[in-house]
Write a protein that holds these residues in place. Sequence first.
Motif, PDB file in Angstrom:
ATOM      1  N   THR A  38      10.962   6.492  -0.183  1.00 14.44           N
ATOM      2  CA  THR A  38      10.690   7.433   0.948  1.00 14.44           C
ATOM      3  C   THR A  38      10.628   7.124   2.488  1.00 14.44           C
ATOM      4  OG1 THR A  38       8.366   6.106   0.638  1.00 14.44           O
ATOM      5  CG2 THR A  38       8.861   8.307  -1.339  1.00 14.44           C
ATOM      6  N   THR A  39      11.109   7.563   3.257  1.00 13.31           N
ATOM      7  CA  THR A  39      10.498   7.510   4.784  1.00 13.31           C
ATOM      8  C   THR A  39       9.812   6.433   4.875  1.00 13.31           C
ATOM      9  OG1 THR A  39      11.294   9.096   4.882  1.00 13.31           O
ATOM     10  CG2 THR A  39       9.775   8.862   6.761  1.00 13.31           C
ATOM     11  N   GLU A  40       8.193   6.243   4.247  1.00 16.84           N
ATOM     12  CA  GLU A  40       7.865   5.231   4.652  1.00 16.84           C
ATOM     13  C   GLU A  40       8.138   4.014   3.704  1.00 16.84           C
ATOM     14  OE1 GLU A  40       6.464   7.979   2.447  1.00 16.84           O
ATOM     15  OE2 GLU A  40       6.383   9.454   3.842  1.00 16.84           O
ATOM     16  N   GLN A  41       8.677   4.164   2.786  1.00 21.72           N
ATOM     17  CA  GLN A  41       8.706   2.971   2.000  1.00 21.72           C
ATOM     18  C   GLN A  41      10.882   2.149   3.597  1.00 21.72           C
ATOM     19  OE1 GLN A  41      10.354   4.496  -2.089  1.00 21.72           O
ATOM     20  NE2 GLN A  41       8.664   3.030  -2.718  1.00 21.72           N
ATOM     21  N   ARG A  42      10.917   3.218   3.127  1.00 16.16           N
ATOM     22  CA  ARG A  42      12.687   2.605   4.353  1.00 16.16           C
ATOM     23  C   ARG A  42      11.814   2.410   5.513  1.00 16.16           C
ATOM     24  NH1 ARG A  42      14.367   7.716   2.685  1.00 16.16           N
ATOM     25  NH2 ARG A  42      14.190   8.136   4.722  1.00 16.16           N
ATOM     26  N   ASP A  55       8.719   1.327  15.023  1.00 16.63           N
ATOM     27  CA  ASP A  55       9.232   1.478  14.092  1.00 16.63           C
ATOM     28  C   ASP A  55       7.286   2.669  13.300  1.00 16.63           C
ATOM     29  OD1 ASP A  55      10.829   1.197  13.505  1.00 16.63           O
ATOM     30  OD2 ASP A  55      11.386  -1.046  12.763  1.00 16.63           O
ATOM     31  N   LEU A  56       6.345   1.035  13.759  1.00 19.38           N
ATOM     32  CA  LEU A  56       4.284   1.711  13.706  1.00 19.38           C
ATOM     33  C   LEU A  56       4.850   3.212  13.276  1.00 19.38           C
ATOM     34  CD1 LEU A  56       3.121  -1.967  13.651  1.00 19.38           C
ATOM     35  CD2 LEU A  56       4.843  -0.664  11.584  1.00 19.38           C
ATOM     36  N   PRO A  57       4.816   3.505  14.858  1.00 19.83           N
ATOM     37  CA  PRO A  57       4.167   5.573  15.098  1.00 19.83           C
ATOM     38  C   PRO A  57       4.998   6.266  14.469  1.00 19.83           C
ATOM     39  CG  PRO A  57       4.221   3.982  16.777  1.00 19.83           C
ATOM     40  CD  PRO A  57       4.703   3.187  15.806  1.00 19.83           C
ATOM     41  N   LYS A  58       6.320   5.763  13.936  1.00 19.91           N
ATOM     42  CA  LYS A  58       7.236   6.588  12.736  1.00 19.91           C
ATOM     43  C   LYS A  58       6.509   6.488  11.733  1.00 19.91           C
ATOM     44  CE  LYS A  58      11.303   5.792  15.050  1.00 19.91           C
ATOM     45  NZ  LYS A  58      12.522   4.952  15.271  1.00 19.91           N
ATOM     46  N   LEU A  59       6.150   5.439  11.242  1.00 22.16           N
ATOM     47  CA  LEU A  59       5.467   5.435   9.801  1.00 22.16           C
ATOM     48  C   LEU A  59       3.756   6.190  10.055  1.00 22.16           C
ATOM     49  CD1 LEU A  59       5.264   4.007   7.081  1.00 22.16           C
ATOM     50  CD2 LEU A  59       3.788   2.312   7.817  1.00 22.16           C
ATOM     51  N   HIS A  84       0.841  -1.372   0.064  1.00 28.34           N
ATOM     52  CA  HIS A  84      -0.116   0.149   0.123  1.00 28.34           C
ATOM     53  C   HIS A  84       1.791   1.526   0.285  1.00 28.34           C
ATOM     54  CE1 HIS A  84      -3.881  -1.853  -0.564  1.00 28.34           C
ATOM     55  NE2 HIS A  84      -2.830  -2.691   1.421  1.00 28.34           N
ATOM     56  N   VAL A  85       2.215   1.262   0.463  1.00 27.20           N
ATOM     57  CA  VAL A  85       2.599   2.300   1.223  1.00 27.20           C
ATOM     58  C   VAL A  85       2.908   2.389  -0.246  1.00 27.20           C
ATOM     59  CG1 VAL A  85       5.323   3.532   2.038  1.00 27.20           C
ATOM     60  CG2 VAL A  85       3.440   2.589   3.407  1.00 27.20           C
ATOM     61  N   ASP A 125       3.666   8.968  11.573  1.00 27.31           N
ATOM     62  CA  ASP A 125       3.813  10.074  11.785  1.00 27.31           C
ATOM     63  C   ASP A 125       5.015  10.908  10.189  1.00 27.31           C
ATOM     64  OD1 ASP A 125       3.236  10.560  13.997  1.00 27.31           O
ATOM     65  OD2 ASP A 125       5.430  10.112  15.031  1.00 27.31           O
ATOM     66  N   ALA A 126       4.850   9.533   9.341  1.00 26.01           N
ATOM     67  CA  ALA A 126       5.656  10.051   7.803  1.00 26.01           C
ATOM     68  C   ALA A 126       4.482  10.281   6.940  1.00 26.01           C
ATOM     69  CB  ALA A 126       7.022   8.503   7.542  1.00 26.01           C
ATOM     70  N   ILE A 127       3.568   8.770   7.023  1.00 28.38           N
ATOM     71  CA  ILE A 127       2.564   9.435   6.405  1.00 28.38           C
ATOM     72  C   ILE A 127       1.257  10.579   6.484  1.00 28.38           C
ATOM     73  CG2 ILE A 127       0.213   7.711   5.352  1.00 28.38           C
ATOM     74  CD1 ILE A 127       1.485   5.310   5.882  1.00 28.38           C
ATOM     75  N   ASN A 128       1.253  10.996   7.340  1.00 29.11           N
ATOM     76  CA  ASN A 128       0.618  11.865   8.431  1.00 29.11           C
ATOM     77  C   ASN A 128       1.136  12.971   7.839  1.00 29.11           C
ATOM     78  OD1 ASN A 128      -1.629  13.488   9.278  1.00 29.11           O
ATOM     79  ND2 ASN A 128       0.710  13.278  11.251  1.00 29.11           N
TER      80      ASN A 128
END
Length: 125
Positions: free
Chosen positions: A51-55, A94-98, A37-38, A100-103
């Motif tokens: 992207t940050t999300e992909q990493r 990691d998941l909250p970082k994801l 999805h990302v 935050d990056a998507i947000n």
Amino acid sequence: RSRYLASVQVPPVLDLLLTDQSNPRSLAFQLVALASHVDNLPRDPGQTVLTTEQRICMSAVNSIRMADVGVLSEVDDIGWRPRLIELLDELALDLPKLFDAINHDYLIHAGAPRQLAEIRPEPTK
């Protein structure tokens, strides 16, 4: 039991719940779906770097794929599974970082509401 034809043991359970990408209820299956999805999020077509999300997704998927369920199931002196706790704690960070990056990259962040016109009371008759 039907899959492993034996009594319940920790390594097969961890395999089924964490690393089995063919099991829709496993963490690996869910992380791979999330990464897909990302990857489909809109982005600049000229961008060649991840992207940050992909990493973040790639790191989480790789952590699960590289996990050794034998090592994760090892118990220490007080009955805890420190490697399993370490892996799950890493993912829990990691998941909250994801999120935050998507947000940050995809959601609208409107500032405080501003009044664009002066509000005047209507004259009384």
